[in-house]
Write an enzyme that holds these catalytic residues in place. Structure first.
Site, PDB file in Angstrom:
ATOM      1  N   ASP A  67       0.817  -1.215   0.000  1.00  0.00           N
ATOM      2  CA  ASP A  67       0.000   0.000   0.000  1.00  0.00           C
ATOM      3  C   ASP A  67       0.850   1.264   0.000  1.00  0.00           C
ATOM      4  O   ASP A  67       2.065   1.199   0.174  1.00  0.00           O
ATOM      5  CB  ASP A  67      -0.972  -0.014   1.200  1.00  0.00           C
ATOM      6  N   ASP A 136      -7.713  -2.646  14.363  1.00  0.00           N
ATOM      7  CA  ASP A 136      -9.113  -2.890  13.961  1.00  0.00           C
ATOM      8  C   ASP A 136      -9.231  -4.046  12.969  1.00  0.00           C
ATOM      9  O   ASP A 136     -10.278  -4.246  12.368  1.00  0.00           O
ATOM     10  CB  ASP A 136      -9.711  -1.615  13.352  1.00  0.00           C
ATOM     11  N   HIS A 138      -7.404  -4.412  10.161  1.00  0.00           N
ATOM     12  CA  HIS A 138      -7.119  -4.137   8.746  1.00  0.00           C
ATOM     13  C   HIS A 138      -5.803  -4.778   8.317  1.00  0.00           C
ATOM     14  O   HIS A 138      -4.893  -4.963   9.124  1.00  0.00           O
ATOM     15  CB  HIS A 138      -7.171  -2.636   8.423  1.00  0.00           C
ATOM     16  N   GLU A 143      -9.570  -1.294   5.200  1.00  0.00           N
ATOM     17  CA  GLU A 143     -10.243  -0.981   6.450  1.00  0.00           C
ATOM     18  C   GLU A 143     -11.491  -1.850   6.623  1.00  0.00           C
ATOM     19  O   GLU A 143     -11.960  -2.464   5.653  1.00  0.00           O
ATOM     20  CB  GLU A 143     -10.646   0.500   6.440  1.00  0.00           C
TER      21      GLU A 143
END
Ligand code: GLP
Length: 260
Positions: A67, A136, A138, A143
């Protein structure tokens, strides 16, 4: 899925590096999927050490990063291109032209995302994808609620991820809202997934990814759909796993003929 619980982050790093070392030793031209964040840093340091000691060479390898931020000027210290050069690719003997990073500065980002997918295909696909995990759940910058079939595309960061990553920027307001990330579908096409996590802050995400339902609310849970996954974690990151004892026993009694 193989879950390997190691006593601490140092042991996680050596175990993870051993897996990559074995791949490169048997397939010098392997295609690696690289991750940023602090989780893989120990693995990178161990691989750099081996490369400097000339027991391992990346000269024929190719790498694709997961990314990149959108909108950072070229060379920005928090960009993932700079990060991966500083922490890994610039410190081993990999050919710089074989290191691919999603283009967060492209005029036509959508075309650049398609091109990135094509470059991965042209390279023969990713042999091993290294993954960290966000608190979380990801992976890459996928996400919660990311499609489990997603491809490389633009995503918007959650306030939580922007705040988690603010430590890499001089000013928290500088953290971009938008990013380019390989999709979950892209990641699942890698032939082997190696997920690394350390510390108590990752325990909840690891439990959800490994033992929870497969759900886009925890994008990392998509690893349950992959036939070859190795999750390497320290004791603190393993703290919320229901079957931790089973994973320890399984690993301790692993037959020599069983592949890694
Ligand atoms: C970022 C990266 C992810 C990484 C995550 C966790 O969001 N895009 O690839 O897994 O951070 O980072 P850390 O390992 O520093 O906790």
């Amino acid at each position: 899925m193989e879950v390997v619980i190691q006593p601490d982050a140092a042991a996680v790093a050596v175990f993870g590096a051993d897996i990559i070392d074995r791949l490169i030793s048997t397939k010098p031209g392997a295609v690696l999927g690289l991750a940023t964040g602090s989780s893989p840093l120990g693995v990178y340091d161990e691989l750099i050490r081996r490369c400097v000691a000339s027991t391992l060479s990346f000269e024929d390898a190719t790498a694709f990063l997961l990314d990149e931020y959108i909108g950072l000027p070229p060379g920005h210290p928090a960009s993932y291109r700079v990060f991966i050069e500083q922490h890994f690719t610039g410190r081993v003997d990999i050919d710089a032209s074989h290191v691919h990073v999603p283009d967060g500065a492209a005029d036509d980002i959508v075309a650049a995302c398609h091109d990135y997918e094509q470059r991965i295909r042209d390279a023969g696909g990713i042999d091993l994808q290294l993954l960290g995990i966000g608190a979380d759940g990801h992976v890459g910058f996928n996400e919660p609620t990311s499609s489990l079939a997603s491809r490389t595309r633009v995503k918007t960061l959650t306030p939580q991820t922007r705040s988690d990553n603010a430590r890499f920027f001089d000013n928290p307001d500088e953290v971009p809202h938008h990013v380019v990330t390989q999709g979950i579908g892209t990641i699942l096409e890698a032939r082997h997934l190696l997920l690394i996590a350390n510390g108590a802050s990752k325990a909840g995400a690891i439990a959800k990814a490994v033992e929870g339902p497969v759900t886009s609310m925890c994008p990392a849970s998509a690893i349950q759909l992959h036939p070859h996954v190795t999750v390497v974690i320290d004791e603190a990151a393993a703290a919320e796993l229901t079957l931790a004892e089973y994973y320890r026993d399984t690993f301790a009694g692993k037959p020599l003929w069983q592949s890694s």
